[in-house]
Design a protein around this motif. Structure first.
Motif, PDB file in Angstrom:
ATOM      1  N   ILE A 272       0.902  -1.188   0.125  1.00  0.00           N
ATOM      2  CA  ILE A 272      -0.181   0.033  -0.204  1.00  0.00           C
ATOM      3  C   ILE A 272       0.880   1.299   0.008  1.00  0.00           C
ATOM      4  CG2 ILE A 272      -1.634   1.373   1.574  1.00  0.00           C
ATOM      5  CD1 ILE A 272      -2.872  -1.303   2.385  1.00  0.00           C
ATOM      6  N   LEU A 276       1.041   1.002  -4.049  1.00  0.00           N
ATOM      7  CA  LEU A 276      -0.349   1.740  -4.608  1.00  0.00           C
ATOM      8  C   LEU A 276      -0.448   3.120  -4.358  1.00  0.00           C
ATOM      9  CD1 LEU A 276      -2.832  -1.010  -3.065  1.00  0.00           C
ATOM     10  CD2 LEU A 276      -2.533  -0.467  -5.332  1.00  0.00           C
ATOM     11  N   SER A 277       0.621   3.811  -3.370  1.00  0.00           N
ATOM     12  CA  SER A 277       0.544   5.145  -3.313  1.00  0.00           C
ATOM     13  C   SER A 277       0.734   6.008  -4.266  1.00  0.00           C
ATOM     14  CB  SER A 277       1.514   5.452  -2.139  1.00  0.00           C
ATOM     15  OG  SER A 277       2.956   4.969  -2.440  1.00  0.00           O
ATOM     16  N   THR A 280      -1.787   4.130  -7.876  1.00  0.00           N
ATOM     17  CA  THR A 280      -3.394   4.345  -8.002  1.00  0.00           C
ATOM     18  C   THR A 280      -3.647   5.584  -8.502  1.00  0.00           C
ATOM     19  OG1 THR A 280      -3.488   3.102  -5.861  1.00  0.00           O
ATOM     20  CG2 THR A 280      -5.392   4.790  -6.427  1.00  0.00           C
ATOM     21  N   ALA A 284      -5.714   5.773 -12.106  1.00  0.00           N
ATOM     22  CA  ALA A 284      -6.944   6.475 -11.887  1.00  0.00           C
ATOM     23  C   ALA A 284      -7.049   7.428 -13.280  1.00  0.00           C
ATOM     24  CB  ALA A 284      -6.955   7.182 -10.756  1.00  0.00           C
ATOM     25  N   VAL A 295     -13.014   4.533 -10.376  1.00  0.00           N
ATOM     26  CA  VAL A 295     -11.805   3.886 -10.426  1.00  0.00           C
ATOM     27  C   VAL A 295     -11.764   2.444  -9.847  1.00  0.00           C
ATOM     28  CG1 VAL A 295      -9.410   4.117  -9.883  1.00  0.00           C
ATOM     29  CG2 VAL A 295     -10.465   6.289 -10.558  1.00  0.00           C
ATOM     30  N   PHE A 296     -12.339   2.317  -8.825  1.00  0.00           N
ATOM     31  CA  PHE A 296     -12.335   1.011  -8.142  1.00  0.00           C
ATOM     32  C   PHE A 296     -13.845   0.246  -8.418  1.00  0.00           C
ATOM     33  CE2 PHE A 296      -9.499   3.645  -5.696  1.00  0.00           C
ATOM     34  CZ  PHE A 296      -8.504   2.919  -5.389  1.00  0.00           C
ATOM     35  N   TYR A 312     -12.420  -5.343  -3.145  1.00  0.00           N
ATOM     36  CA  TYR A 312     -11.804  -4.238  -4.134  1.00  0.00           C
ATOM     37  C   TYR A 312     -10.875  -4.860  -5.263  1.00  0.00           C
ATOM     38  CZ  TYR A 312     -14.155  -1.439  -0.391  1.00  0.00           C
ATOM     39  OH  TYR A 312     -14.906  -0.849   0.377  1.00  0.00           O
ATOM     40  N   PHE A 314      -9.096  -2.660  -9.362  1.00  0.00           N
ATOM     41  CA  PHE A 314      -9.004  -1.759 -10.129  1.00  0.00           C
ATOM     42  C   PHE A 314     -10.252  -2.163 -11.098  1.00  0.00           C
ATOM     43  CE2 PHE A 314      -4.927  -0.486  -8.593  1.00  0.00           C
ATOM     44  CZ  PHE A 314      -5.010   0.707  -8.287  1.00  0.00           C
ATOM     45  N   ASP A 348      -4.829  -5.496 -11.358  1.00  0.00           N
ATOM     46  CA  ASP A 348      -6.258  -5.152 -10.824  1.00  0.00           C
ATOM     47  C   ASP A 348      -6.746  -5.763  -9.862  1.00  0.00           C
ATOM     48  OD1 ASP A 348      -6.391  -7.825 -12.027  1.00  0.00           O
ATOM     49  OD2 ASP A 348      -8.569  -7.660 -12.395  1.00  0.00           O
ATOM     50  N   PRO A 351      -5.699  -3.524  -5.379  1.00  0.00           N
ATOM     51  CA  PRO A 351      -6.799  -3.109  -3.950  1.00  0.00           C
ATOM     52  C   PRO A 351      -6.837  -3.778  -2.939  1.00  0.00           C
ATOM     53  CG  PRO A 351      -7.350  -2.061  -6.210  1.00  0.00           C
ATOM     54  CD  PRO A 351      -6.389  -3.127  -6.477  1.00  0.00           C
TER      55      PRO A 351
END
Length: 451
Positions: A272, A276-277, A280, A284, A295-296, A312, A314, A348, A351
């Motif tokens: 994360i 993902l920071s 994402t 997006a 987006v999610f 969750y 993407f 994908d 998340p």
């Protein structure tokens, strides 16, 4: 060739191994400047807790059929718990002068030395059995079906297991007699009897058990040919009443549950914060530019104890009313261009590390299905619900074994459930690591059913 008696020397292996380990643990203390002021209490403490942990973890319960991955798992579990206990010595006995760094070095060297000798003994015994025929056990098999044929083939091919297959008795044959079998067992010094439980009636089974008990022979049964997926049966006593549990779930043990949860939190936090920071915001923008919609994508799925949670991902499809009902298929026109790429590379799924951090999922476990599909498979596939004894995972053993993506035939879901049940019953932290590495490799190579 010299005839080796069953158990002639094998009874000494465990105590000798244990004694050797204790000598290593106590001797190697003096190779590092730990600053022990009172060494004797430390030696007693180390030896006592090593024995307690060994008994609790069944550290020396390594057999001829034990897999290497199980031995590695035993070593890691033993050394982690032992390390915690060793560091607890500092506070418990108020030893502020002990060098924590050197104590860590001591534990690392101990781990590698003990691992080396444990594997050395394991491989030498296997070589001893396969090359010299030593420490073997004579076996007979009662029954004629696919499972008995597979077992006999294993005896013949895996000489390192140390079994010598002597004879098969076909219980379907009109001339079959248990008495003839008993006479053969006694006359040919047979150590173990394997029988197919599907081919004998209750009276014959009781007769066989009485013979084995009265003649000091080991008796082992082969499950019938029905779809029995369970590999472990747990035997317990409730007061004086013997109880058999169909399966033993490792993740129900508090220490295993703690280790897996700790691993999940650490890995999900790393992904994360460090992936993902920054990924994402980029995804997006790309997802939004190609098609309208969020987006999610979140979807209700069944998890631990069959409870529903929001899973969750993407968004990889154009918004559609069938997203919660139908799986993606090859050439599915709902999938966007960026969606095809992130599905192919499994981006994908990233998340879902939030699901892991929140406690709804684990990094590794049986993949969760849509609620509608779960209800359908629960009715169609035997043992399907067993997979809900543990948290669902982002990846799993079934997925790394070729059963990911679209379920095209009944055998796809049946085989997926088989692998899931194997995972539930044979979990280890090392198995999780192996699955994660294999998932990463598969993502780099690309998978046929990743669409």
């Amino acid at each position: 060739m010299t005839k080796f008696k069953k158990g002639r020397y094998s009874g000494f292996i465990k105590p000798i191994s244990c004694l050797f380990d204790l000598l290593v643990l106590n001797y190697m203390v003096y190779l590092f400047q730990i600053n022990l002021i009172h060494p004797y209490p430390f030696h007693i403490y180390v030896s006592l807790f090593w024995l307690i942990l060994s008994f609790h973890n069944k550290f020396y319960e390594v057999y001829r059929f034990t897999r290497i991955i199980q031995i590695i798992s035993l070593l890691i579990k033993q050394i982690i718990l032992f390390s915690i206990i060793i560091y607890a010595y500092i506070g418990f006995f108020k030893q502020p002068h002990l060098s924590r760094l050197n104590l860590g070095n001591y534990l690392i060297y101990v781990f590698f030395v003990l691992s080396f000798f444990k594997f050395l003994i394991y491989f030498l015994l296997n070589k001893y059995r396969s090359a010299f025929g030593g420490n073997f056990r004579n076996v007979v098999v009662i029954g004629e079906n696919e499972k008995t044929r597979q077992l006999i083939n294993t005896f013949n091919v895996r000489s390192d297991f140390g079994y010598k297959f002597k004879k098969q008795f076909d219980s379907k044959n009109d001339n079959f007699s248990l008495e003839d079998c008993f006479n053969y067992v006694i006359e040919n010094d047979i150590h173990e009897i394997y029988f197919s439980i599907a081919e004998l009636n209750n009276q014959q089974i009781n007769h066989l058990i009485d013979f084995a008990d009265n003649n000091l022979r080991e008796l082992k049964f082969i499950p019938d040919n029905k779809e029995i997926f369970s590999k472990k049966i747990k035997y317990e006593y409730y007061d004086y009443i013997p109880i058999l549990s169909l399966r033993n779930i490792s993740l129900q043990e508090p220490i295993n549950k703690f280790l897996k949860r700790l691993f999940d939190i650490l890995l999900s936090s790393i992904i994360i914060f460090f992936v993902l920071s920054w990924l994402t915001p980029i995804l997006a923008i790309i997802i939004k530019l190609e098609s309208k919609g969020p987006v999610f994508f979140k979807q209700s799925r069944n998890g631990f104890n069959y409870e529903e949670f929001h899973c969750y991902k993407f968004r990889s499809m154009t918004p559609n009313k069938d997203a919660h009902l139908n799986q993606a298929t090859k050439g599915d026109n709902r999938i966007t261009k960026v969606g095809a790429f992130i599905r192919k590379t499994s981006i994908d799924e990233l998340p879902q590390f939030f699901n892991v951090l929140f406690g709804d999922m684990s990094v590794v476990g049986p993949r969760p299905h849509m609620v509608s599909h779960t209800n359908m498979y629960a009715q169609r596939v035997d043992k399907f619900m067993v997979r809900h004894f543990v948290k669902p995972g982002i990846t799993g053993l079934a997925q790394t074994s070729g059963y990911r993506g679209e379920i095209e035939q009944d055998k796809d879901i049946v085989n997926r459930v088989k692998y899931d049940i194997f995972y539930v019953e044979n979990w280890s932290l090392l198995l999780d690591l192996k699955i994660i590495v294999q998932t990463f490799v598969n993502a780099l190579k690309g998978e046929e059913k990743a669409y």
